[in-house]
Motif scaffolding. Structure first.
Motif, PDB file in Angstrom:
ATOM      1  N   GLY A  25       0.826  -1.200   0.000  1.00 53.78           N
ATOM      2  CA  GLY A  25       0.000   0.000   0.000  1.00 53.78           C
ATOM      3  C   GLY A  25       0.866   1.258   0.000  1.00 53.78           C
ATOM      4  O   GLY A  25       0.534   2.265  -0.651  1.00 53.78           O
ATOM      5  N   THR A  26       1.979   1.202   0.708  1.00 51.08           N
ATOM      6  CA  THR A  26       2.898   2.348   0.734  1.00 51.08           C
ATOM      7  C   THR A  26       3.348   2.670  -0.689  1.00 51.08           C
ATOM      8  O   THR A  26       3.263   3.822  -1.150  1.00 51.08           O
ATOM      9  CB  THR A  26       4.145   2.020   1.592  1.00 51.08           C
ATOM     10  OG1 THR A  26       3.733   1.720   2.916  1.00 51.08           O
ATOM     11  CG2 THR A  26       5.139   3.169   1.595  1.00 51.08           C
ATOM     12  N   GLU A  32      -8.265   9.255   2.451  1.00 55.50           N
ATOM     13  CA  GLU A  32      -9.016   8.006   2.616  1.00 55.50           C
ATOM     14  C   GLU A  32     -10.494   8.350   2.759  1.00 55.50           C
ATOM     15  O   GLU A  32     -10.844   9.216   3.569  1.00 55.50           O
ATOM     16  CB  GLU A  32      -8.612   7.320   3.916  1.00 55.50           C
ATOM     17  CG  GLU A  32      -7.404   6.459   3.872  1.00 55.50           C
ATOM     18  CD  GLU A  32      -7.203   5.816   5.243  1.00 55.50           C
ATOM     19  OE1 GLU A  32      -7.479   4.622   5.373  1.00 55.50           O
ATOM     20  OE2 GLU A  32      -6.783   6.490   6.186  1.00 55.50           O
ATOM     21  N   ASP A  46      -7.223   6.883  -1.261  1.00 61.44           N
ATOM     22  CA  ASP A  46      -6.500   5.743  -0.716  1.00 61.44           C
ATOM     23  C   ASP A  46      -7.547   4.745  -0.227  1.00 61.44           C
ATOM     24  O   ASP A  46      -8.168   4.941   0.812  1.00 61.44           O
ATOM     25  CB  ASP A  46      -5.583   6.205   0.425  1.00 61.44           C
ATOM     26  CG  ASP A  46      -4.827   5.045   1.082  1.00 61.44           C
ATOM     27  OD1 ASP A  46      -5.238   3.885   0.906  1.00 61.44           O
ATOM     28  OD2 ASP A  46      -3.840   5.322   1.791  1.00 61.44           O
ATOM     29  N   LYS A  84      -3.434  -4.463   0.933  1.00 57.54           N
ATOM     30  CA  LYS A  84      -4.037  -5.320   1.967  1.00 57.54           C
ATOM     31  C   LYS A  84      -4.708  -6.585   1.425  1.00 57.54           C
ATOM     32  O   LYS A  84      -4.076  -7.342   0.733  1.00 57.54           O
ATOM     33  CB  LYS A  84      -5.051  -4.489   2.771  1.00 57.54           C
ATOM     34  CG  LYS A  84      -4.444  -3.230   3.404  1.00 57.54           C
ATOM     35  CD  LYS A  84      -3.790  -3.493   4.721  1.00 57.54           C
ATOM     36  CE  LYS A  84      -3.401  -2.219   5.426  1.00 57.54           C
ATOM     37  NZ  LYS A  84      -2.377  -2.405   6.435  1.00 57.54           N
TER      38      LYS A  84
HETATM   39  C1  LIG Z   1      -4.862   3.632   4.355  1.00 53.96           C
HETATM   40  C2  LIG Z   1      -3.543   2.957   4.208  1.00 53.96           C
HETATM   41  N1  LIG Z   1      -2.778   3.282   3.170  1.00 53.96           N
HETATM   42  C3  LIG Z   1      -1.584   2.695   2.984  1.00 53.96           C
HETATM   43  C4  LIG Z   1      -1.100   1.764   3.874  1.00 53.96           C
HETATM   44  C5  LIG Z   1       0.239   1.157   3.663  1.00 53.96           C
HETATM   45  O1  LIG Z   1       0.114  -0.156   3.224  1.00 53.96           O
HETATM   46  P1  LIG Z   1       1.323  -1.170   3.398  1.00 53.96           P
HETATM   47  O2  LIG Z   1       1.420  -1.477   4.861  1.00 53.96           O
HETATM   48  O3  LIG Z   1       0.933  -2.361   2.572  1.00 53.96           O
HETATM   49  O4  LIG Z   1       2.546  -0.507   2.877  1.00 53.96           O
HETATM   50  C6  LIG Z   1      -1.866   1.406   4.967  1.00 53.96           C
HETATM   51  C7  LIG Z   1      -1.375   0.426   5.937  1.00 53.96           C
HETATM   52  O5  LIG Z   1      -1.872   0.252   7.016  1.00 53.96           O
HETATM   53  C8  LIG Z   1      -3.127   2.031   5.155  1.00 53.96           C
HETATM   54  O6  LIG Z   1      -3.884   1.759   6.201  1.00 53.96           O
END
Ligand SMILES: Cc1ncc(COP(=O)(O)O)c(C=O)c1O
Length: 449
Positions: free
Chosen positions: A145-146, A219, A252, A279
């Motif tokens: 997600g990052t 989000e 997001d 996720k």
């Molecule tokens: C809304 C949101 N965006 C991005 C991320 C980042 O995802 P990742 O942990 O797979 O890098 C998270 C992780 O908790 C998240 O909650």
């Protein structure tokens, strides 16, 4: 006046002392019950700082080490069994080792790993995601997600030829995009913050930044910051304001895409320019994706002159994509995801009603299968500062729930998985209410001035 002031101060002090005593007792009991986890925690510190390689997994006095998991149950190395209401911070939607996912991974494994070329599963999963998520005309896969948010923001900056980004104060979008406090590790994008659900704050920032603003990242329900849903009108206004100034709107949906058949943007009928994913969409394996408008995404087409580069050795790894495809195609279709949204709303309402009957300053916010409890007078409308509430209170509740076999996030997040039976939900609810009742006085004293 002076007298009453002193007695309030003294009362708060006594309440604080009681909380400290009870949390110290809970810590001692926990340590006694988890000797193997403690020993491994101490040993691992020599190689992993604080025995940790993922910050959110740390909690005091030390986290239990998980040995195995099945369905909606996890077991630690000291042999305790927990009902899993953490759900791997939403990535565990399918429960542990769902047979459909295991089968997909096993079949993928039999065909060999990392081919160094395109594979068929990336094609069918991409088609499925494009057909499923309303705002997604094209997409690209990545590994977390990052990464999906870093790439979406970078794409927004490249596409608009602008520099700045706007985010919600208190939001979390990844390890280098953390906007609760000031992380020294954040990416050096010129970043501005607005208040969630506050139209004036958004309007002022977007109009002031005007032609400097490349993208707004938000989000549609704040996840890590406490499962706080956006007012659809807030999101609609972001859509109008960004259209007005030419900035891209990025949703997001790393967590929230599980809420209904087409995520929250589909549910609210709002079309952001880009959407980010992660996720559960990897079926329990590492995964990320970002998608949206074809004219933006097509800039990545390598056959085009001046194509944007986006490599990533494991972007099309067959294990994640096979698990993710099997989950979305065979388990969590549009009908099932709409039904799960209702199921979660029903459970949250029942939980909230039971808690409400205690008359304590506790609020439960969320949507569908994602929810969080808060110690406060009024339900929060924006991510707020948890530090107002003593950390020992969250610790006491968390350790008490664990001692009764219930696993959720220390900060109060609760996520349902498809594997949790109605009976499990009922057990969780009853224990949760029992724990909150037991510590009701301490909760009141921590919240009320
Ligand atoms: C809304 C949101 N965006 C991005 C991320 C980042 O995802 P990742 O942990 O797979 O890098 C998270 C992780 O908790 C998240 O909650």
């Amino acid at each position: 006046m002076a007298d009453s002031g002193n007695s309030i101060a003294q009362g708060q002090h006594l309440a604080g002392t009681e909380l400290m005593t009870r949390s110290a007792e809970a810590r001692a009991q926990y340590a006694k019950a988890n000797p193997k986890s403690f020993a491994l925690f101490e040993k691992t510190k020599a190689s992993l700082p604080g025995a940790n390689t993922r910050s959110v997994l740390h909690y005091s006095p030390f986290p239990v080490t998980i040995a195995r998991a099945k369905g909606a149950q996890v077991e630690d190395i000291d042999g305790h069994h927990y009902q899993d209401f953490l759900g791997e911070y939403t990535a565990g939607l399918y429960g542990h080792s769902h047979p459909v996912i295991v089968d997909a991974i096993t079949k993928a494994l039999a065909n060999g790993l990392t081919f160094g070329g395109p594979n068929a599963v990336e094609s069918k999963f991409a088609q499925l995601m494009c057909s499923r998520f309303a705002a997604v005309e094209r997409l690209r896969f990545c590994n977390s997600g990052t990464e999906s948010n870093v790439l979406a923001l970078s794409a927004a900056r490249a596409f608009t030829e602008r520099t700045d980004i706007l985010v919600v104060n208190g939001s979390y979008h990844g390890s280098v995009l953390a906007f609760a406090g000031n992380s020294p590790l954040n990416l050096p994008f010129p970043t501005h913050r607005m208040t969630f659900n506050n139209l004036e704050s958004a309007k002022q920032q977007i109009l002031n930044l005007d032609s400097k603003l490349a993208g707004v990242l938000v989000e549609p329900m704040i996840g890590a910051g406490g499962c706080i849903p956006a007012d659809p009108e807030f999101l609609t206004s972001l859509r109008h304001l960004t259209e007005q100034t030419g900035a891209l709107l990025i949703f997001d949906e790393v967590m929230t895409s599980r809420l209904g058949a087409s995520g929250l943007h589909g549910l609210y009928g709002i079309t952001p320019d880009l959407v980010t994913f992660g996720k559960y969409l990897g079926g329990g394996l590492s995964f990320g994706a970002f998608g949206g408008r074809a004219d933006i995404l097509d800039r990545f087409d390598p056959a085009r002159a001046g194509a944007w580069p986006h490599a990533g050795t494991f972007n099309n790894n067959t294990l994640s994509l096979s698990a993710g495809f099997a989950g979305l195609n065979n388990i969590f279709g549009p009908k099932e995801s709409d039904a799960f949204l209702v199921h979660g709303d029903t459970f949250r309402t029942r939980l909230a009603d039971s808690i409400h009957s205690l008359g304590l300053p506790i609020h439960i916010t969320g949507k569908g299968s994602m929810m969080a409890f808060h110690f406060c007078d009024e339900a929060p409308r924006a991510p707020y500062d948890l530090h107002r509430i003593p950390a020992e209170l969250y610790e006491l509740i968390h350790l008490s729930m664990m001692a009764r076999g219930q696993f959720h996030a220390r900060r109060g997040m609760i996520n349902l998985s498809l594997a949790a039976s109605d009976e499990m939900l009922e057990t969780f609810k009853n224990i949760f209410v029992e724990v909150m009742r037991e510590y009701g006085e301490l909760i009141e004293q921590a919240v009320l001035p």
